[in-house]
Design an enzyme around this catalytic site. Structure first.
Site, PDB file in Angstrom:
ATOM      1  N   LEU A 135       0.844  -1.196   0.000  1.00 22.49           N
ATOM      2  CA  LEU A 135       0.000   0.000   0.000  1.00 22.49           C
ATOM      3  C   LEU A 135       0.880   1.245   0.000  1.00 22.49           C
ATOM      4  CD1 LEU A 135      -2.734  -0.895   2.675  1.00 22.49           C
ATOM      5  CD2 LEU A 135      -2.936  -1.040   0.187  1.00 22.49           C
ATOM      6  N   ASP A 136       0.380   2.325  -0.627  1.00 20.33           N
ATOM      7  CA  ASP A 136       1.080   3.601  -0.582  1.00 20.33           C
ATOM      8  C   ASP A 136       1.169   4.099   0.856  1.00 20.33           C
ATOM      9  OD1 ASP A 136       1.246   3.556  -3.333  1.00 20.33           O
ATOM     10  OD2 ASP A 136      -0.521   4.839  -3.633  1.00 20.33           O
ATOM     11  N   ARG A 137       2.101   4.996   1.103  1.00 14.96           N
ATOM     12  CA  ARG A 137       2.347   5.507   2.455  1.00 14.96           C
ATOM     13  C   ARG A 137       1.077   6.055   3.111  1.00 14.96           C
ATOM     14  NH1 ARG A 137       6.057   7.559   6.011  1.00 14.96           N
ATOM     15  NH2 ARG A 137       5.469   9.484   7.066  1.00 14.96           N
TER      16      ARG A 137
END
Length: 294
Positions: A135-137
């Site tokens: 997942l993105d930050r």
């Protein structure tokens, strides 16, 4: 106690060579090479054998994988992990926002990978970190991590054939008119950026299904199903059709209402790599996202 990862099978084919049975059970050639040269062991009925050994029906084969080497630059750290599910093969986590999946130049420490590796060290687990669904930050929600290279190999195959199903929920700007739509548009890296992606003819095939849950205050609450896993896929597709995610400044969204993209991995389903059982998990939408529309 030997903490190396082990698998055990019962042979069902008369006079099968051990190497052929191993291939049939999904062990890659790369893994078999590592077993042979890097400290693994093949046992038949408790006795060490080589790959040319001829098996009998009912023979118990034990595959002991070598201890894995940790990725360079990955430091073990103690930190809080929201564990949703865990067994000897997989770890399912509920990731908070503002945390990297893996270390980056800007954030060398404090990532999911750092904390998972620290968790493995505490367990004396002879494995490095294999993230299956990243997942993105700033994106929150469910992540799947394989606890061994062989498990990661199996689940990577599941990703390629589309048998890992992920559903997200998001809040986007404006009213999405169609209740349901499929966005099938290729995505590639933007020429002027090493981070940003865009819809472009020479990009990789990308497919996102979008369903409207609710509309309110010039915002739309949507559910998204990924059929492919391109970098920033949801963010790029929604921005391309004129509805950037709330808080997603990189792709044209405003941070007036939220200081991160309003995106959450709500559901994930996959076939367990060892038991073949269908596993399904759900994570509640965080209040800072649900409050935008409620």
């Amino acid at each position: 106690m030997d903490k190396r990862f082990q698998l055990q099978f019962i042979n069902s084919i008369e006079d099968a060579l051990l190497r052929d049975a191993i291939a049939q059970w999904g062990i890659s050639k790369r893994a078999l090479t590592a077993i042979k040269f890097d400290g693994g062991t093949l046992l038949v009925n408790g006795e060490e054998k080589n790959v040319r050994h001829s098996l009998k029906i009912g023979d118990v084969v034990t595959i002991i994988f070598p201890q894995e080497e940790v990725s360079e630059g990955l430091a073990a750290q103690e930190g809080s992990l929201a564990v949703v599910y865990e067994d000897e093969a997989v770890l399912v986590l509920d990731k908070p926002p503002f945390m990297n999946s893996i270390p980056s130049k800007e954030h060398l420490n404090g990532s999911i990978a750092n904390y998972v590796y620290g968790y493995f060290v505490q367990q004396q687990l002879a494995s490095t970190v294999h993230i299956v669904t990243r997942l993105d930050r700033d994106t929150s929600g469910l992540m799947v991590i394989a606890k061994h290279r062989h498990i990661h190999h199996i689940m990577s195959g599941q990703q390629k054939n589309g048998s890992i199903h992920r559903e997200y929920e998001a809040i986007v700007e404006g009213y999405v008119e169609q209740d349901q739509q499929s966005i099938i548009l290729p995505i590639g890296r933007k020429d002027t950026s090493i981070i940003e992606r865009e819809v472009r003819a020479d990009g990789q095939f990308a497919h996102t299904d979008v369903s409207v849950i609710a509309r309110k205050n010039n915002l739309t609450h949507i559910r998204l199903k990924l059929h492919t896993g391109r970098t920033h896929q949801i963010r790029v597709h929604m921005a391309h059709i004129g509805h950037p995610l709330v808080g997603d400044e990189l792709y044209g969204g405003s941070r007036t209402l939220l200081n991160r993209q309003a995106l959450h991995c709500r559901n994930i389903q996959f076939e367990h790599p060892l038991t073949k059982e269908i596993m399904q998990f759900c994570s509640n939408l965080p209040s800072e996202i649900s409050n935008l529309i409620n």
